[in-house]
Enzyme design. Structure first.
Site, PDB file in Angstrom:
ATOM      1  N   ASP A 165      14.188  16.447  19.441  1.00 34.27           N
ATOM      2  CA  ASP A 165      13.729  17.062  20.687  1.00 34.27           C
ATOM      3  C   ASP A 165      12.733  18.171  20.377  1.00 34.27           C
ATOM      4  O   ASP A 165      11.643  18.236  20.942  1.00 34.27           O
ATOM      5  CB  ASP A 165      14.941  17.631  21.444  1.00 34.27           C
ATOM      6  CG  ASP A 165      14.544  18.325  22.733  1.00 34.27           C
ATOM      7  OD1 ASP A 165      13.709  17.761  23.473  1.00 34.27           O
ATOM      8  OD2 ASP A 165      15.068  19.423  23.003  1.00 34.27           O
TER       9      ASP A 165
ATOM     10  N   LYS B   2      19.493  18.986   8.009  1.00 32.38           N
ATOM     11  CA  LYS B   2      19.847  20.375   7.660  1.00 32.38           C
ATOM     12  C   LYS B   2      21.075  20.285   6.769  1.00 32.38           C
ATOM     13  O   LYS B   2      22.125  20.879   7.036  1.00 32.38           O
ATOM     14  CB  LYS B   2      20.093  21.187   8.952  1.00 32.38           C
ATOM     15  CG  LYS B   2      20.249  22.684   8.744  1.00 32.38           C
ATOM     16  CD  LYS B   2      18.952  23.401   8.364  1.00 32.38           C
ATOM     17  CE  LYS B   2      19.221  24.858   8.037  1.00 32.38           C
ATOM     18  NZ  LYS B   2      18.026  25.567   7.522  1.00 32.38           N
TER      19      LYS B   2
ATOM     20  N   ASP C   2       8.238  18.071  20.548  1.00 32.79           N
ATOM     21  CA  ASP C   2       7.419  18.981  21.360  1.00 32.79           C
ATOM     22  C   ASP C   2       6.386  19.685  20.484  1.00 32.79           C
ATOM     23  O   ASP C   2       5.230  19.842  20.863  1.00 32.79           O
ATOM     24  CB  ASP C   2       8.289  20.048  22.049  1.00 32.79           C
ATOM     25  CG  ASP C   2       8.620  19.694  23.491  1.00 32.79           C
ATOM     26  OD1 ASP C   2       8.708  18.483  23.786  1.00 32.79           O
ATOM     27  OD2 ASP C   2       8.775  20.611  24.314  1.00 32.79           O
TER      28      ASP C   2
ATOM     29  N   ASP D 115      13.773  23.139   9.102  1.00 31.68           N
ATOM     30  CA  ASP D 115      12.937  24.345   9.177  1.00 31.68           C
ATOM     31  C   ASP D 115      11.627  24.131   8.420  1.00 31.68           C
ATOM     32  O   ASP D 115      10.546  24.479   8.897  1.00 31.68           O
ATOM     33  CB  ASP D 115      13.694  25.595   8.699  1.00 31.68           C
ATOM     34  CG  ASP D 115      14.422  25.402   7.371  1.00 31.68           C
ATOM     35  OD1 ASP D 115      14.512  24.253   6.890  1.00 31.68           O
ATOM     36  OD2 ASP D 115      14.908  26.408   6.814  1.00 31.68           O
TER      37      ASP D 115
ATOM     38  N   TYR E 257      24.034  16.668  21.554  1.00 29.37           N
ATOM     39  CA  TYR E 257      23.741  16.385  22.968  1.00 29.37           C
ATOM     40  C   TYR E 257      24.938  15.758  23.684  1.00 29.37           C
ATOM     41  O   TYR E 257      25.134  15.969  24.870  1.00 29.37           O
ATOM     42  CB  TYR E 257      22.559  15.405  23.074  1.00 29.37           C
ATOM     43  CG  TYR E 257      21.224  16.071  23.261  1.00 29.37           C
ATOM     44  CD1 TYR E 257      20.729  16.944  22.305  1.00 29.37           C
ATOM     45  CD2 TYR E 257      20.446  15.803  24.382  1.00 29.37           C
ATOM     46  CE1 TYR E 257      19.486  17.534  22.468  1.00 29.37           C
ATOM     47  CE2 TYR E 257      19.210  16.389  24.549  1.00 29.37           C
ATOM     48  CZ  TYR E 257      18.732  17.252  23.591  1.00 29.37           C
ATOM     49  OH  TYR E 257      17.507  17.828  23.763  1.00 29.37           O
TER      50      TYR E 257
END
Ligand code: IPM
Ligand code: MG
Length: 356
Positions: A246, A190, A250, A222, A135
């Site tokens: 982020d 990851k 959601d 994942d 970001y």
């Protein structure tokens, strides 16, 4: 106690007005001052985060933030887009620790897109690092590709990076939070592909040595996305970087029935915090009086608990929200047969009444 009220765009002003109503009903000595932010500030002052708004935010003990953004600003230069206001506030105030609880309220079990038995009683906490990662990583931009099969072609690039202190402090926040709950942390990375997240995993593992009483599990992002819809109740505290957080937050919000129910808190190391609903500005329903104000009202409760040292007042708000749900009051996003459909202001009024 001074609160900066930043309503923003879309449904922001409507939902923030209801949270302010609830705060006023508490009879605490709260000083509140409103300032424009996002698209509204761009219209009024030519910038999504005007100097005067930033100054107010810096001076306040806490910030109550609505939402920013509207498709009509998508063609503006990036520094002038509404989203830069929230990113700028996070960075300027050092709000690195983002708490996003996903709680499935008993009465809303059937509003979830997952089978009721998978989400009944769900109570997980996503802790998202909020001021680092891809970001904010420099360099970023566009250029001619310096190498590779398409050398010379136009390319765009961002930089994913984390320093050791950034990972250490968010890991401590997560382990401390877990101690207040069921002592379990899942760190999402990851590490199988990314250098940044192998480092993340290594540093979290080191910090964990100071928390032998807390159980730590590592999970690839994942797989975490899959487990969240397969068996969400297996999680307790999830800690992860800015970008994965982020996305996963959601996803987690939908487990609870409606993103309209989910508050959030973003804290710095001085207990100053920005409190906002986890949802966006929803320009499509703005001004219609149908938005769910409960996420913002619950964000105000988190503000009382984390930044203003008023835990009893926070408990009162949360109890009042449970009560209006038990009364069967529902905004359209959580409405189902046999419940009473109410608008934004009616829902706010009902919470105020339930406080008494
Ligand atoms: C969020 C939002 C923001 C983010 C946007 C509006 C910049 O999606 O708070 O999750 O990506 O952090
Ligand atoms: Mg988001």
């Amino acid at each position: 106690m001074k609160i900066a009220i930043l309503p923003g765009d879309g449904i922001g002003p409507e939902i923030v007005a209801e949270a302010v109503k609830v705060l006023r009903a508490l009879d605490l000595a709260l000083e509140m001052e409103t300032a424009p932010v996002g698209g509204a500030a761009y219209e009024a002052a030519g910038h999504p985060l005007p100097e005067s708004t930033l100054k107010l935010a810096r001076e306040a003990d806490a910030i109550l933030f609505g939402a920013v953004g509207d498709w009509k600003y998508d063609t503006l230069d990036r520094p002038l887009r509404p989203e830069q206001a929230i990113l700028g506030l996070r960075k300027a105030l050092g709000l690195f620790a983002n708490f996003r609880p996903a709680i499935c309220y008993e009465q809303l079990t059937h509003a979830s897109s997952l089978k009721p038995e998978l989400v009944a009683g769900l109570d997980i906490l996503i802790i998202r690092e909020l001021t680092g990662d891809i970001y904010f990583g420099q360099p970023r931009g566009r250029r001619a590709a310096p190498d590779g099969p398409f050398a010379g072609a136009q390319e765009a690039f961002d930089t994913m990076r984390y320093t050791r202190p950034e990972i250490e402090r968010i890991a401590r926040v997560a382990f401390d939070a877990a101690r207040q709950r069921s002592n379990r942390v899942t760190s999402v990375d990851k590490a199988n592909v990314l250098e940044t997240f192998q480092f993340w995993k290594d540093v979290v593992t080191e910090v964990h040595k100071d928390y032998p009483d807390v159980e730590l599990q590592h999970m690839y992002v994942d797989n975490a996305a899959m487990q969240l819809v397969k068996a969400p109740k297996a999680f307790d505290v999830i800690v992860t970087g800015n970008m994965f957080g982020d996305i996963l937050s959601d996803e987690a919000s939908m487990l609870t029935g409606s993103i309209g129910m989910l508050p959030s808190a973003s804290l710095n190391d001085r207990e100053q915090g920005l409190y906002e609903p986890s949802h966006g500005s929803a320009p499509d329903i703005a001004g219609k009086g149908v938005a769910n104000p409960l996420a913002t009202i619950l964000s105000a409760a988190m503000m009382l608990r984390f930044s203003l040292n008023q835990p009893e007042a926070a408990d009162r708000i949360e109890a009042a929200v449970r009560k209006v749900l038990a009364q069967g009051l529902r905004t359209p996003d959580i409405h189902s047969e046999g419940t009473a459909r109410v608008g934004t202001a009616q829902m706010g009024d009902a919470v105020v009444n339930a406080l008494r």
